[in-house]
Design a protein around this motif. Structure first.
Motif, PDB file in Angstrom:
ATOM      1  N   THR A  24      -3.892   0.184  -8.012  1.00 16.13           N
ATOM      2  CA  THR A  24      -5.327   0.229  -7.730  1.00 16.13           C
ATOM      3  C   THR A  24      -5.591   1.298  -6.676  1.00 16.13           C
ATOM      4  OG1 THR A  24      -5.438  -2.127  -8.171  1.00 16.13           O
ATOM      5  CG2 THR A  24      -7.296  -1.157  -6.991  1.00 16.13           C
ATOM      6  N   ILE A  25      -6.419   2.278  -7.034  1.00 16.68           N
ATOM      7  CA  ILE A  25      -6.770   3.326  -6.065  1.00 16.68           C
ATOM      8  C   ILE A  25      -7.747   2.730  -5.046  1.00 16.68           C
ATOM      9  CG2 ILE A  25      -7.900   5.581  -5.768  1.00 16.68           C
ATOM     10  CD1 ILE A  25      -7.098   6.181  -8.706  1.00 16.68           C
ATOM     11  N   VAL A  26      -7.458   2.934  -3.753  1.00 17.91           N
ATOM     12  CA  VAL A  26      -8.363   2.426  -2.712  1.00 17.91           C
ATOM     13  C   VAL A  26      -8.805   3.513  -1.730  1.00 17.91           C
ATOM     14  CG1 VAL A  26      -7.529   0.042  -2.827  1.00 17.91           C
ATOM     15  CG2 VAL A  26      -6.416   1.651  -1.258  1.00 17.91           C
ATOM     16  N   GLU A  27      -8.178   4.684  -1.801  1.00 15.75           N
ATOM     17  CA  GLU A  27      -8.564   5.765  -0.890  1.00 15.75           C
ATOM     18  C   GLU A  27      -8.243   7.112  -1.538  1.00 15.75           C
ATOM     19  OE1 GLU A  27      -5.916   6.524   2.496  1.00 15.75           O
ATOM     20  OE2 GLU A  27      -6.898   8.476   2.552  1.00 15.75           O
ATOM     21  N   VAL A  28      -9.133   8.092  -1.362  1.00 14.88           N
ATOM     22  CA  VAL A  28      -8.782   9.489  -1.649  1.00 14.88           C
ATOM     23  C   VAL A  28      -9.139  10.324  -0.436  1.00 14.88           C
ATOM     24  CG1 VAL A  28      -8.900   9.702  -4.162  1.00 14.88           C
ATOM     25  CG2 VAL A  28     -11.015   9.827  -2.845  1.00 14.88           C
ATOM     26  N   ASP A  29      -8.232  11.155   0.013  1.00 15.99           N
ATOM     27  CA  ASP A  29      -8.482  12.114   1.099  1.00 15.99           C
ATOM     28  C   ASP A  29      -9.233  11.494   2.281  1.00 15.99           C
ATOM     29  OD1 ASP A  29      -7.428  13.824  -0.791  1.00 15.99           O
ATOM     30  OD2 ASP A  29      -9.219  15.070  -1.019  1.00 15.99           O
ATOM     31  N   GLY A  30      -8.846  10.280   2.675  1.00 18.70           N
ATOM     32  CA  GLY A  30      -9.477   9.663   3.843  1.00 18.70           C
ATOM     33  C   GLY A  30     -10.771   8.932   3.539  1.00 18.70           C
ATOM     34  N   VAL A  31     -11.183   8.893   2.270  1.00 28.11           N
ATOM     35  CA  VAL A  31     -12.421   8.195   1.901  1.00 28.11           C
ATOM     36  C   VAL A  31     -12.034   6.923   1.151  1.00 28.11           C
ATOM     37  CG1 VAL A  31     -14.542   8.346   0.536  1.00 28.11           C
ATOM     38  CG2 VAL A  31     -13.685  10.365   1.766  1.00 28.11           C
ATOM     39  N   PHE A  32     -12.420   5.769   1.683  1.00 31.83           N
ATOM     40  CA  PHE A  32     -12.132   4.520   0.982  1.00 31.83           C
ATOM     41  C   PHE A  32     -12.980   4.465  -0.279  1.00 31.83           C
ATOM     42  CE2 PHE A  32     -11.229   2.478   5.372  1.00 31.83           C
ATOM     43  CZ  PHE A  32      -9.973   3.045   5.376  1.00 31.83           C
ATOM     44  N   THR A  33     -12.372   3.934  -1.346  1.00 39.58           N
ATOM     45  CA  THR A  33     -13.089   3.877  -2.620  1.00 39.58           C
ATOM     46  C   THR A  33     -13.244   2.440  -3.083  1.00 39.58           C
ATOM     47  OG1 THR A  33     -11.105   3.935  -4.009  1.00 39.58           O
ATOM     48  CG2 THR A  33     -11.993   6.062  -3.288  1.00 39.58           C
ATOM     49  N   GLU A  34     -14.156   2.234  -4.000  1.00 37.72           N
ATOM     50  CA  GLU A  34     -14.194   0.987  -4.743  1.00 37.72           C
ATOM     51  C   GLU A  34     -12.871   0.909  -5.498  1.00 37.72           C
ATOM     52  OE1 GLU A  34     -17.167  -1.311  -5.605  1.00 37.72           O
ATOM     53  OE2 GLU A  34     -17.262  -0.655  -3.515  1.00 37.72           O
ATOM     54  N   PRO A  35     -12.291  -0.283  -5.654  1.00 37.16           N
ATOM     55  CA  PRO A  35     -10.991  -0.356  -6.326  1.00 37.16           C
ATOM     56  C   PRO A  35     -11.077   0.096  -7.782  1.00 37.16           C
ATOM     57  CG  PRO A  35     -11.942  -2.545  -5.989  1.00 37.16           C
ATOM     58  CD  PRO A  35     -12.810  -1.585  -5.236  1.00 37.16           C
ATOM     59  N   LEU A  56       0.868  -1.177   0.000  1.00 34.23           N
ATOM     60  CA  LEU A  56       0.000   0.000   0.000  1.00 34.23           C
ATOM     61  C   LEU A  56       0.904   1.226   0.000  1.00 34.23           C
ATOM     62  CD1 LEU A  56      -3.007   1.061   0.379  1.00 34.23           C
ATOM     63  CD2 LEU A  56      -2.364   1.398   2.767  1.00 34.23           C
ATOM     64  N   LEU A  57       0.663   2.129  -0.938  1.00 33.28           N
ATOM     65  CA  LEU A  57       1.444   3.360  -1.015  1.00 33.28           C
ATOM     66  C   LEU A  57       0.504   4.540  -0.802  1.00 33.28           C
ATOM     67  CD1 LEU A  57       4.146   4.820  -1.741  1.00 33.28           C
ATOM     68  CD2 LEU A  57       3.404   4.720  -4.134  1.00 33.28           C
ATOM     69  N   ARG A  58       0.843   5.365   0.167  1.00 38.54           N
ATOM     70  CA  ARG A  58       0.044   6.580   0.424  1.00 38.54           C
ATOM     71  C   ARG A  58       0.826   7.766  -0.107  1.00 38.54           C
ATOM     72  NH1 ARG A  58      -3.526   5.286   4.856  1.00 38.54           N
ATOM     73  NH2 ARG A  58      -2.879   3.399   5.968  1.00 38.54           N
ATOM     74  N   ILE A  59       0.183   8.593  -0.933  1.00 41.10           N
ATOM     75  CA  ILE A  59       0.864   9.732  -1.547  1.00 41.10           C
ATOM     76  C   ILE A  59       0.161  11.006  -1.094  1.00 41.10           C
ATOM     77  CG2 ILE A  59       1.518  10.818  -3.749  1.00 41.10           C
ATOM     78  CD1 ILE A  59       0.809   7.740  -4.737  1.00 41.10           C
ATOM     79  N   ILE A  60       0.940  11.938  -0.585  1.00 42.03           N
ATOM     80  CA  ILE A  60       0.374  13.168  -0.019  1.00 42.03           C
ATOM     81  C   ILE A  60       1.103  14.352  -0.639  1.00 42.03           C
ATOM     82  CG2 ILE A  60      -0.046  14.441   2.132  1.00 42.03           C
ATOM     83  CD1 ILE A  60       0.767  11.671   3.534  1.00 42.03           C
ATOM     84  N   ASN A  61       0.381  15.285  -1.256  1.00 36.90           N
ATOM     85  CA  ASN A  61       1.047  16.482  -1.751  1.00 36.90           C
ATOM     86  C   ASN A  61       1.031  17.536  -0.647  1.00 36.90           C
ATOM     87  OD1 ASN A  61       1.924  18.855  -2.981  1.00 36.90           O
ATOM     88  ND2 ASN A  61       1.082  18.285  -4.970  1.00 36.90           N
ATOM     89  N   THR A  62       2.200  17.753  -0.035  1.00 37.52           N
ATOM     90  CA  THR A  62       2.310  18.724   1.061  1.00 37.52           C
ATOM     91  C   THR A  62       2.867  20.051   0.548  1.00 37.52           C
ATOM     92  OG1 THR A  62       4.506  17.891   1.605  1.00 37.52           O
ATOM     93  CG2 THR A  62       2.670  16.954   2.836  1.00 37.52           C
ATOM     94  N   GLY A  63       2.799  20.255  -0.763  1.00 43.73           N
ATOM     95  CA  GLY A  63       3.342  21.472  -1.355  1.00 43.73           C
ATOM     96  C   GLY A  63       2.473  22.687  -1.075  1.00 43.73           C
ATOM     97  N   ALA A  64       3.017  23.852  -1.465  1.00 40.39           N
ATOM     98  CA  ALA A  64       2.311  25.111  -1.262  1.00 40.39           C
ATOM     99  C   ALA A  64       1.541  25.527  -2.505  1.00 40.39           C
ATOM    100  CB  ALA A  64       3.320  26.208  -0.905  1.00 40.39           C
ATOM    101  N   PHE A  65       1.903  24.970  -3.657  1.00 40.41           N
ATOM    102  CA  PHE A  65       1.412  25.543  -4.899  1.00 40.41           C
ATOM    103  C   PHE A  65       1.206  24.502  -6.006  1.00 40.41           C
ATOM    104  CE2 PHE A  65       3.215  28.368  -8.595  1.00 40.41           C
ATOM    105  CZ  PHE A  65       1.973  28.375  -9.233  1.00 40.41           C
ATOM    106  N   TYR A  98      -3.786  10.213  -2.056  1.00 44.96           N
ATOM    107  CA  TYR A  98      -4.258   8.970  -2.674  1.00 44.96           C
ATOM    108  C   TYR A  98      -3.575   7.801  -1.990  1.00 44.96           C
ATOM    109  CZ  TYR A  98      -6.427  11.200  -6.749  1.00 44.96           C
ATOM    110  OH  TYR A  98      -7.249  11.927  -7.573  1.00 44.96           O
ATOM    111  N   SER A  99      -4.310   6.706  -1.775  1.00 45.09           N
ATOM    112  CA  SER A  99      -3.675   5.444  -1.403  1.00 45.09           C
ATOM    113  C   SER A  99      -3.884   4.470  -2.538  1.00 45.09           C
ATOM    114  CB  SER A  99      -4.301   4.853  -0.144  1.00 45.09           C
ATOM    115  OG  SER A  99      -3.875   5.548   0.987  1.00 45.09           O
ATOM    116  N   VAL A 100      -2.806   3.781  -2.908  1.00 44.86           N
ATOM    117  CA  VAL A 100      -2.903   2.800  -3.987  1.00 44.86           C
ATOM    118  C   VAL A 100      -2.255   1.487  -3.571  1.00 44.86           C
ATOM    119  CG1 VAL A 100      -2.882   4.612  -5.761  1.00 44.86           C
ATOM    120  CG2 VAL A 100      -0.726   3.510  -5.123  1.00 44.86           C
ATOM    121  N   LEU A 101      -2.808   0.381  -4.082  1.00 46.64           N
ATOM    122  CA  LEU A 101      -2.175  -0.926  -3.916  1.00 46.64           C
ATOM    123  C   LEU A 101      -1.410  -1.220  -5.197  1.00 46.64           C
ATOM    124  CD1 LEU A 101      -5.218  -3.011  -2.569  1.00 46.64           C
ATOM    125  CD2 LEU A 101      -3.209  -2.287  -1.234  1.00 46.64           C
TER     126      LEU A 101
END
Ligand SMILES: *[C@@H]1O[C@H](CO)[C@@H](O)[C@H](O)[C@H]1NC(C)=O
Ligand SMILES: *[C@@H]1O[C@H](CO)[C@@H](O)[C@H](O)[C@H]1NC(C)=O
Ligand SMILES: *[C@@H]1O[C@H](CO)[C@@H](O)[C@H](O)[C@H]1NC(C)=O
Ligand SMILES: *[C@@H]1O[C@H](CO)[C@@H](O)[C@H](O)[C@H]1NC(C)=O
Ligand SMILES: *[C@@H]1O[C@H](CO)[C@@H](O)[C@H](O)[C@H]1NC(C)=O
Ligand SMILES: *[C@@H]1O[C@H](CO)[C@@H](O)[C@H](O)[C@H]1NC(C)=O
Ligand SMILES: *[C@@H]1O[C@H](CO)[C@@H](O)[C@H](O)[C@H]1NC(C)=O
Ligand SMILES: *[C@@H]1O[C@H](CO)[C@@H](O)[C@H](O)[C@H]1NC(C)=O
Ligand SMILES: *[C@@H]1O[C@H](CO)[C@@H](O)[C@H](O)[C@H]1NC(C)=O
Length: 605
Positions: A251-262, A229-238, A276-279
């Motif tokens: 496979t996307i499984v989460e966006v912004d804390g909301v679990f999604t259908e794969p 599982l890889l969690r990707i977070i954009n902590t940038g300013a711009f 985004y969290s992806v498998l």
């Protein structure tokens, strides 16, 4: 008898939940430290307990998080926002200065204390003026053994991506021209480009580099034939970034804390503050390593210095003795948005469309200048100007008048929402650039977006007027709209969002491009103020922070405690440019003066 068993079971469940929930207590001493994360230039950054990057916060769903902040920064004020956490009944812990608290001035302490009742990928960052680009931001991961995909991966990684600036924020604050002059001549490309590439509406500072997990050349070690599982977070300013893994789909499984259908995808578009969290599953062979590729969205930049590297390769390390090659990127990101269209995602809980909104808020985004010649950003032609009292404290001290929008001031873009009503926000973008909008305290359903990601995303960029949403003629809304807390509004296009006002509190709604937030692209949603008065209590140390900052913690937006409808003395923005003057002309004049000064300074040097 069955009743008693049910009761026992319930008691047992509660007990188990209580046992699993832990108290995670941290002491954050905010201190300046030196760091050189891109290997190009060392600079002063905001650290915690003399270290940077900041600590990643790992908690479990249900935990109570207590963070004692002490500001040891000497000259810089601070605060912490827990991005994406709803702060349900703890609005006072949300963090944005002048919305829900006073800024924490140097020498002051402030305790954040709340229960985390969500799961997924979040982050925390300073929310006072422009302070998180100086480094005060990091991942916050809420683990949940009940996540539907919890048993589908062997190990997880959380990584941040971000733009990075060599100058201190105070030296790149493009609103304050005098400060810009003070620091000239600077050798940083940020500064030079900022001066050189000014657009009539105020070009944003150009980053000096892009970081991957607060460094470069990261190698994430993986085993073959294994799912992660890889969690990707954009902590940038711009700057938004595209992300893909060379020759691996995911496979996307989460966006912004909301679990999604794969959903299988190969490229993500991650705007600032989005997650985004992806498998992904590794290959069976360890013959070679594969790139983790990030591509800065150069369309957002008004100029690209030769020194700025937009495409970065980090690696999935299958084999430490195989080579680590930079990936040659060939995506077309200039004419289209090849990122997976988040609008097509379906939340795993299949929460249906919120129907029949009783409150519609139309917000038109624009950028321009005011009569002081400086660039601002507007909702419905009104730039957000901070009140003299944090809006939460106004709501808590205004009694019955808390339901009157007027008490929050004329220049705070305040909207009062009724408890539990369905709210629709229609955002129309009268700007040729895209903007990532964030709402505090909620996820919103994204019920419409035009144009969508893909080949049409930039199709309206050069239009002279925006494409408005027509409530009587639009494509069908999704049955189960995706929910998230940051959404990208396309250039000259629109999005429609819905949420239920079920979280009494004062919640900021703003562009997450930190420069635009500072330019006033923000609104204040005052949700159920009378409920707020029943549920929310503010600890004494929060008021102590106000005293130390010399800010009132009762009264209306003008700090008037006698007559909440008397706004005399409230903070006001600069005035609109007088009719007959061409905005472009003023900016050109101001900047040609600066250019002349730069020239003189350079000669004098
Ligand atoms: C915070 O760190 C600074 C620098 O190390 C130190 O001088 C100060 O005593 C610390 N303050 C607290 C409250 O821990
Ligand atoms: C990302 O950085 C954090 C702290 O800086 C570190 O704890 C974590 O292990 C890093 N993640 C990866 C995948 O390298
Ligand atoms: C990879 O994993 C799958 C399922 O876990 C297994 O069937 C397959 O044999 C594995 N292949 C190798 C080369 O280990
Ligand atoms: C990824 O998905 C795309 C589109 O479905 C497909 O064309 C491509 O072959 C896939 N790549 C891999 C490595 O599986
Ligand atoms: C990338 O492009 C360069 C120059 O065009 C070439 O020398 C290099 O071999 C390419 N790398 C890969 C991994 O294809
Ligand atoms: C970086 O990526 C963009 C977008 O895919 C591509 O057009 C450009 O050629 C790449 N630049 C370099 C130096 O690889
Ligand atoms: C919002 O805009 C729509 C479409 O222009 C209009 O019909 C509606 O009256 C507006 N609502 C409010 C509250 O301004
Ligand atoms: C509804 O919108 C479509 C697409 O923009 C347009 O072609 C059509 O003429 C509109 N219909 C009406 C009745 O306005
Ligand atoms: C807040 O909590 C209440 C229950 O106390 C719940 O009904 C509501 O949906 C929650 N709202 C959010 C945004 O978490």
């Amino acid at each position: 008898m069955p009743g008693r068993i049910t009761f026992l079971l319930l008691a047992l469940t509660l007990l188990l939940t209580a046992c699993r929930a832990a108290i995670v207590e941290k002491h954050f001493n905010l201190t300046w430290v030196n760091a050189n994360p891109d290997g190009l230039q060392e600079r002063k950054v905001i650290g915690v307990n003399n270290a940077w990057p900041l600590p990643v916060l790992d908690v479990n769903k249900g935990d109570r998080l207590i963070v004692h902040v002490y500001n040891d920064l000497e000259t810089t004020t601070s605060s912490i926002h827990w991005h994406g956490l709803f702060q349900n009944s703890t609005n006072e812990m949300d963090g944005p200065s002048m919305f829900t608290q006073c800024p924490i001035v140097p020498g002051e302490s402030f305790t954040y204390d709340f229960t985390v009742d969500q799961s997924g990928t979040y982050w925390y960052h300073c929310h006072t003026d422009n302070c998180y680009p100086d480094g005060e931001r990091q991942a916050l991961v809420v683990h949940d053994s009940d996540a539907w995909f919890a048993d589908q991966y062997k190990e997880e990684f959380a990584v941040t991506v971000s733009d990075w600036y060599h100058n201190m924020v105070e030296d790149i604050t493009f609103l304050d021209l005098s400060k810009g002059q003070r620091r000239l001549p600077s050798t940083s490309s940020t500064m030079l480009t900022w001066i050189a590439a000014l657009s009539p509406t105020g070009a944003e500072p150009i980053p000096d580099s892009f970081l991957f997990n607060d460094t470069i050349n990261t190698k994430i070690s993986v085993e073959p034939n294994t799912t992660y599982l890889l969690r990707i977070i954009n902590t940038g300013a711009f700057v938004a970034q595209y992300f893909y893994i060379e020759d691996h789909n995911f496979t996307i499984v989460e966006v912004d804390g909301v679990f999604t259908e794969p959903e299988e995808a190969s490229v993500l578009y991650v705007a600032v503050a989005q997650r985004y969290s992806v498998l992904f599953t590794t290959k069976e062979s360890t013959a070679r390593n594969y790139g983790l590729v990030t591509i800065a969205d150069q369309v957002l930049l008004d100029g690209i210095p030769d020194t700025l590297v937009l495409n970065q390769t980090n690696w999935l390390q299958y084999n430490p003795s195989a080579s680590f090659d930079a990936v040659n990127v060939t995506l077309n990101i200039v004419d289209e948005n090849p990122g997976f269209d988040d609008y097509s995602l379906v939340p795993y809980d299949k929460e249906p469309l919120f129907e029949n909104p009783t409150k519609v808020i139309n917000l038109t985004i624009s950028m321009g200048i005011l009569d002081n010649g400086k660039p601002y950003a507007f909702f419905n032609d009104q730039t957000y100007t901070r009140p003299k009292v944090p809006s939460l404290y106004t709501a808590l001290t205004a009694g019955e008048e808390a339901t009157n929008e007027a008490v929050y001031g004329e220049y705070t873009n305040s909207f009062v929402l009724n408890h539990l009503e369905v709210v629709e926000v229609v955002l129309t973008n009268n700007d040729g650039g895209s903007h990532p909008f964030h709402y505090h305290g909620h996820n919103f359903q994204v019920v419409s977006r035009f144009p969508s990601y893909g080949e049409d995303f930039y199709s309206l960029s050069d239009d002279v007027s925006p494409s408005a949403f027509d409530p009587n003629n639009h494509t069908a809304f999704p049955t189960y709209p995706i929910r998230r807390d940051v959404v990208v509004v396309p250039p000259m296009g629109n999005v429609v969002l819905r949420f239920i006002a079920d979280n009494p509190g004062v919640w900021a709604f703003h562009c997450h491009i930190d420069w635009h937030m500072r330019q006033g692209l923000a609104a204040t949603f005052i949700e159920a103020p009378l409920e707020m008065q029943k549920r929310i209590s503010v600890p004494d140390d929060h008021f102590a922070a106000c005293k130390a900052a010399g800010i009132s913690y009762e009264g209306n937006a003008a700090a008037n405690t006698k007559d909440y409808l008397d706004l005399k003395g409230q903070n006001k923005p600069a005035r609109p440019v007088p009719a007959g003057f061409e905005a472009r002309g003023i900016v050109a004049l101001v900047f040609s003066c600066i250019a002349a000064l730069v020239g003189l300074a350079a000669i004098a040097w």
